[in-house]
Design an enzyme around this catalytic site. Sequence first.
Site: not given
Ligand code: PEP
Length: 249
Positions: A172, A9, A94, A166, A11, A212, A96
């Site tokens: 992040g 992803n 998601h 998630e 973003k 992460s 966000e």
């Molecule tokens: C995401 O935004 O779906 C995500 C898992 O981000 P990150 O891997 O940077 O934590």
Amino acid sequence: MRDNIVAGNWKMNNDYSQTKKLINDLKSSKIPEDVRIMVAPSFTQLSQCKNLLNSTNISVVAQNMNANNSGAFTGEISASMLKGIEVNIVIIGHSERRSIFNETDEILKEKVKSALSADMEVIFCFGEELKERKNNDYFKIVNNQLRNVLFDLPESCWKNIILAYEPVWAIGTGETATANQAQEMHLYVRNLIRDNYSEATSENISILYGGSVKPSNAKEIFLGKDVDGGLIGGASLNANDFIEIFSAF
Ligand code: PEP
């Protein structure tokens, strides 16, 4: 048999030339045959990615869509517009989108229905926040998120659903759920699907972990019996890291 999937992803990152470089770097790597690899660029780079990835088995995914088919929704993109450029997979829910753009379970439910009726695959994201983890409310929160959005769907729709657990506290932040925490939640979710639908549907659904994931922890996380891959944010922007992650199966 369910698919192993690693999806990046991006973003709101990667302009035209960065996209071209990243895709060409991915294309020059050895793509495993037993893992579905996906990239989710911004809307403006979808067509470029489709063109560059034509004749590879890396799929292109949209990061979002509107539930309506067309009309006065300035700045929005519909399922049929995505399908028109042969983008057949979309991320919905998601964290966000939920926290920054106030997308509620009701809005997400409409988006999921719209995507499925356009015959798209949906990567549906869910997961608890830090305070919910600390209060030991995480199973209840995840149960509600799935129930509110997905559990009214007819069983036949589930072949087009991919789930992505998630935990918001791991996105992040550099903090990752332990392999045990991920496996524990994935098993819980698979059992929920079995109880609401059937053993067959629960066994066939791919459940990805996101939060992460990086080259140093991917292998351990993917070892979980109910962990079928990952949704990767930050680390998917670096070709070498993303390649190491999808090669970790
Ligand atoms: C995401 O935004 O779906 C995500 C898992 O981000 P990150 O891997 O940077 O934590």
